[in-house]
Design a protein around this motif. Structure first.
Motif, PDB file in Angstrom:
ATOM      1  N   TYR A 187       0.832  -1.200   0.000  1.00  0.00           N
ATOM      2  CA  TYR A 187       0.000   0.000   0.000  1.00  0.00           C
ATOM      3  C   TYR A 187       0.867   1.250   0.000  1.00  0.00           C
ATOM      4  O   TYR A 187       0.620   2.207  -0.739  1.00  0.00           O
ATOM      5  CB  TYR A 187      -0.926  -0.005   1.213  1.00  0.00           C
ATOM      6  CG  TYR A 187      -1.762   1.246   1.350  1.00  0.00           C
ATOM      7  CD1 TYR A 187      -2.932   1.407   0.618  1.00  0.00           C
ATOM      8  CD2 TYR A 187      -1.364   2.281   2.212  1.00  0.00           C
ATOM      9  CE1 TYR A 187      -3.694   2.557   0.738  1.00  0.00           C
ATOM     10  CE2 TYR A 187      -2.125   3.434   2.333  1.00  0.00           C
ATOM     11  CZ  TYR A 187      -3.286   3.569   1.591  1.00  0.00           C
ATOM     12  OH  TYR A 187      -4.027   4.713   1.702  1.00  0.00           O
ATOM     13  N   ASN A 188       1.919   1.226   0.826  1.00  0.00           N
ATOM     14  CA  ASN A 188       2.802   2.389   0.903  1.00  0.00           C
ATOM     15  C   ASN A 188       3.614   2.591  -0.358  1.00  0.00           C
ATOM     16  O   ASN A 188       4.067   3.702  -0.642  1.00  0.00           O
ATOM     17  CB  ASN A 188       3.737   2.266   2.112  1.00  0.00           C
ATOM     18  CG  ASN A 188       3.007   2.513   3.424  1.00  0.00           C
ATOM     19  OD1 ASN A 188       1.957   3.146   3.440  1.00  0.00           O
ATOM     20  ND2 ASN A 188       3.540   1.995   4.516  1.00  0.00           N
ATOM     21  N   SER A 189       3.832   1.507  -1.125  1.00  0.00           N
ATOM     22  CA  SER A 189       4.589   1.639  -2.378  1.00  0.00           C
ATOM     23  C   SER A 189       3.665   1.751  -3.588  1.00  0.00           C
ATOM     24  O   SER A 189       4.115   1.674  -4.730  1.00  0.00           O
ATOM     25  CB  SER A 189       5.524   0.434  -2.556  1.00  0.00           C
ATOM     26  OG  SER A 189       4.769  -0.765  -2.655  1.00  0.00           O
ATOM     27  N   LYS A 190       2.341   1.901  -3.320  1.00  0.00           N
ATOM     28  CA  LYS A 190       1.322   2.073  -4.365  1.00  0.00           C
ATOM     29  C   LYS A 190       1.277   0.877  -5.318  1.00  0.00           C
ATOM     30  O   LYS A 190       1.059   1.030  -6.520  1.00  0.00           O
ATOM     31  CB  LYS A 190       1.544   3.382  -5.139  1.00  0.00           C
ATOM     32  CG  LYS A 190       1.583   4.621  -4.256  1.00  0.00           C
ATOM     33  CD  LYS A 190       1.603   5.896  -5.071  1.00  0.00           C
ATOM     34  CE  LYS A 190       1.820   7.120  -4.199  1.00  0.00           C
ATOM     35  NZ  LYS A 190       0.917   7.208  -3.053  1.00  0.00           N
ATOM     36  N   GLN A 191       1.479  -0.329  -4.766  1.00  0.00           N
ATOM     37  CA  GLN A 191       1.372  -1.568  -5.553  1.00  0.00           C
ATOM     38  C   GLN A 191       0.370  -2.505  -4.883  1.00  0.00           C
ATOM     39  O   GLN A 191       0.624  -3.697  -4.730  1.00  0.00           O
ATOM     40  CB  GLN A 191       2.743  -2.251  -5.663  1.00  0.00           C
ATOM     41  CG  GLN A 191       3.777  -1.446  -6.446  1.00  0.00           C
ATOM     42  CD  GLN A 191       5.128  -2.155  -6.473  1.00  0.00           C
ATOM     43  OE1 GLN A 191       5.757  -2.340  -5.435  1.00  0.00           O
ATOM     44  NE2 GLN A 191       5.555  -2.557  -7.641  1.00  0.00           N
ATOM     45  N   ASN A 192      -0.782  -1.950  -4.544  1.00  0.00           N
ATOM     46  CA  ASN A 192      -1.724  -2.616  -3.645  1.00  0.00           C
ATOM     47  C   ASN A 192      -1.996  -4.077  -3.952  1.00  0.00           C
ATOM     48  O   ASN A 192      -1.896  -4.934  -3.084  1.00  0.00           O
ATOM     49  CB  ASN A 192      -3.061  -1.864  -3.650  1.00  0.00           C
ATOM     50  CG  ASN A 192      -2.940  -0.503  -3.006  1.00  0.00           C
ATOM     51  OD1 ASN A 192      -1.848   0.008  -2.822  1.00  0.00           O
ATOM     52  ND2 ASN A 192      -4.076   0.087  -2.664  1.00  0.00           N
ATOM     53  N   GLU A 193      -2.366  -4.413  -5.182  1.00  0.00           N
ATOM     54  CA  GLU A 193      -2.812  -5.759  -5.516  1.00  0.00           C
ATOM     55  C   GLU A 193      -1.789  -6.511  -6.355  1.00  0.00           C
ATOM     56  O   GLU A 193      -2.148  -7.483  -7.032  1.00  0.00           O
ATOM     57  CB  GLU A 193      -4.156  -5.688  -6.267  1.00  0.00           C
ATOM     58  CG  GLU A 193      -5.274  -5.033  -5.476  1.00  0.00           C
ATOM     59  CD  GLU A 193      -5.591  -5.798  -4.196  1.00  0.00           C
ATOM     60  OE1 GLU A 193      -5.508  -7.035  -4.205  1.00  0.00           O
ATOM     61  OE2 GLU A 193      -5.912  -5.142  -3.178  1.00  0.00           O
ATOM     62  N   SER A 194      -0.544  -6.106  -6.323  1.00  0.00           N
ATOM     63  CA  SER A 194       0.471  -6.770  -7.144  1.00  0.00           C
ATOM     64  C   SER A 194       0.822  -8.150  -6.608  1.00  0.00           C
ATOM     65  O   SER A 194       1.267  -9.024  -7.354  1.00  0.00           O
ATOM     66  CB  SER A 194       1.730  -5.913  -7.261  1.00  0.00           C
ATOM     67  OG  SER A 194       2.188  -5.534  -5.981  1.00  0.00           O
ATOM     68  N   LEU A 195       0.633  -8.369  -5.297  1.00  0.00           N
ATOM     69  CA  LEU A 195       0.757  -9.683  -4.686  1.00  0.00           C
ATOM     70  C   LEU A 195      -0.434  -9.891  -3.763  1.00  0.00           C
ATOM     71  O   LEU A 195      -0.831  -8.965  -3.055  1.00  0.00           O
ATOM     72  CB  LEU A 195       2.059  -9.807  -3.882  1.00  0.00           C
ATOM     73  CG  LEU A 195       3.375  -9.801  -4.655  1.00  0.00           C
ATOM     74  CD1 LEU A 195       4.553  -9.789  -3.683  1.00  0.00           C
ATOM     75  CD2 LEU A 195       3.474 -11.005  -5.585  1.00  0.00           C
ATOM     76  N   VAL A 196      -0.990 -11.091  -3.784  1.00  0.00           N
ATOM     77  CA  VAL A 196      -2.181 -11.358  -2.971  1.00  0.00           C
ATOM     78  C   VAL A 196      -1.990 -12.657  -2.191  1.00  0.00           C
ATOM     79  O   VAL A 196      -1.295 -13.576  -2.622  1.00  0.00           O
ATOM     80  CB  VAL A 196      -3.458 -11.451  -3.846  1.00  0.00           C
ATOM     81  CG1 VAL A 196      -3.787 -10.103  -4.442  1.00  0.00           C
ATOM     82  CG2 VAL A 196      -3.289 -12.508  -4.940  1.00  0.00           C
ATOM     83  N   PHE A 197      -2.619 -12.710  -1.038  1.00  0.00           N
ATOM     84  CA  PHE A 197      -2.575 -13.897  -0.189  1.00  0.00           C
ATOM     85  C   PHE A 197      -3.434 -14.996  -0.807  1.00  0.00           C
ATOM     86  O   PHE A 197      -4.571 -14.761  -1.209  1.00  0.00           O
ATOM     87  CB  PHE A 197      -3.082 -13.534   1.207  1.00  0.00           C
ATOM     88  CG  PHE A 197      -3.264 -14.701   2.127  1.00  0.00           C
ATOM     89  CD1 PHE A 197      -2.188 -15.488   2.501  1.00  0.00           C
ATOM     90  CD2 PHE A 197      -4.519 -15.016   2.624  1.00  0.00           C
ATOM     91  CE1 PHE A 197      -2.361 -16.567   3.366  1.00  0.00           C
ATOM     92  CE2 PHE A 197      -4.698 -16.089   3.489  1.00  0.00           C
ATOM     93  CZ  PHE A 197      -3.609 -16.872   3.855  1.00  0.00           C
ATOM     94  N   ASP A 198      -2.871 -16.199  -0.889  1.00  0.00           N
ATOM     95  CA  ASP A 198      -3.597 -17.340  -1.444  1.00  0.00           C
ATOM     96  C   ASP A 198      -4.067 -18.249  -0.298  1.00  0.00           C
ATOM     97  O   ASP A 198      -3.290 -19.052   0.229  1.00  0.00           O
ATOM     98  CB  ASP A 198      -2.696 -18.130  -2.396  1.00  0.00           C
ATOM     99  CG  ASP A 198      -3.483 -19.166  -3.204  1.00  0.00           C
ATOM    100  OD1 ASP A 198      -4.599 -19.528  -2.779  1.00  0.00           O
ATOM    101  OD2 ASP A 198      -2.985 -19.605  -4.262  1.00  0.00           O
ATOM    102  N   PRO A 199      -5.334 -18.164   0.093  1.00  0.00           N
ATOM    103  CA  PRO A 199      -5.837 -18.965   1.217  1.00  0.00           C
ATOM    104  C   PRO A 199      -5.979 -20.445   0.880  1.00  0.00           C
ATOM    105  O   PRO A 199      -6.229 -21.269   1.763  1.00  0.00           O
ATOM    106  CB  PRO A 199      -7.194 -18.328   1.525  1.00  0.00           C
ATOM    107  CG  PRO A 199      -7.626 -17.748   0.226  1.00  0.00           C
ATOM    108  CD  PRO A 199      -6.387 -17.288  -0.474  1.00  0.00           C
TER     109      PRO A 199
END
Length: 249
Positions: A187-199
């Protein structure tokens, strides 16, 4: 009469029970791990600071925070150079702790460690993970058998931003980290959804505790604080965007 008043005051002070407030040194991790903790210009910040400060004020203690590299933090704690360690967990470096009697608090914060991938790889399963990265000193518990069998190659780095860069450039297939920490960093680097948690991939529900070797009575005071101020503690978690443990798929 004027001479008598100071004498009465001195007598009353002597009759009062001794103060229970003390000054302690708390060893904390010298790394950016927001929203849980951070160290900027030598100052300890984040959820951990707010929680421990509130407890110290409630009890009348003074906490002095000593930020240390993770490995040195454990060494200084076990040798008695700091009075408390936060965060801690009975499973962390259990072999190094076995000759010491440690006292752990109730759960101070929930923690989840799992695998984050690029969105296009979400839900593709564990067989896709050939190279898995994590922070040096972390143990990817759900993947240990695969690592020992050679099915997964473990890659480690000191800094979280280095690990994220590896995943974003496809040098690794995923990173095993705390999703809340990664989300804060992206979020701080403005790459919010570039990596996502895989449940759908194995993950670990874990917890952070306050620990001490020398002061079990303060650990008990902290436990009482967590219980009596449970509603406030929950609000503090929400304020720092710290979620409770996740459920499996």
């Amino acid at each position: 009469m004027r001479l008598l008043l100071p004498l009465l005051a001195c007598l009353l002070l002597q009759l009062l029970p001794p103060a229970q407030a003390e000054t302690f040194t708390v060893g904390v991790e010298l790394q950016s791990y927001m929203p849980y903790s951070d160290v900027q210009d030598g100052q300890y910040l984040g959820y951990g600071r707010d929680l421990l400060d509130a407890f110290a004020a409630h009890q009348g203690h003074v906490f002095i925070y000593q930020p240390l590299p993770v490995r040195r933090l454990l060494s200084d704690f076990l040798s008695g150079r700091v009075d408390f360690k936060y965060p801690d967990n009975p499973r962390w470096n259990a072999n190094l702790k076995q000759n010491h009697t440690l006292y752990f608090s109730q759960v101070a914060a929930p923690s989840v460690d799992g695998v984050l991938v690029k969105p296009q790889f979400l839900g593709q399963g564990k067989t896709r993970l050939r190279r898995l990265a994590t922070q040096r000193g972390f143990t990817p518990w759900p993947y240990l058998d695969d690592i020992k069998a050679g099915r997964i190659i473990l890659i480690q780095a000191n800094q979280i931003d280095s690990l994220l860069a590896m995943a974003l450039s496809d040098r690794v297939d995923g990173v095993y980290l705390n999703p809340q920490v990664v989300r804060h960093q992206l979020y701080n680097s403005k790459q919010n959804e570039s990596l996502v948690f895989d449940p759908q991939l194995p993950f670990q529900n874990d917890h952070y505790f306050l620990s001490s070797i020398k002061y079990p009575e303060v650990i008990e005071q902290f436990n009482a604080f967590l219980s009596s101020q449970a509603e406030w503690v929950q609000q503090l978690k929400e304020r720092h965007s710290i979620s409770d443990a996740l459920s499996g798929p």
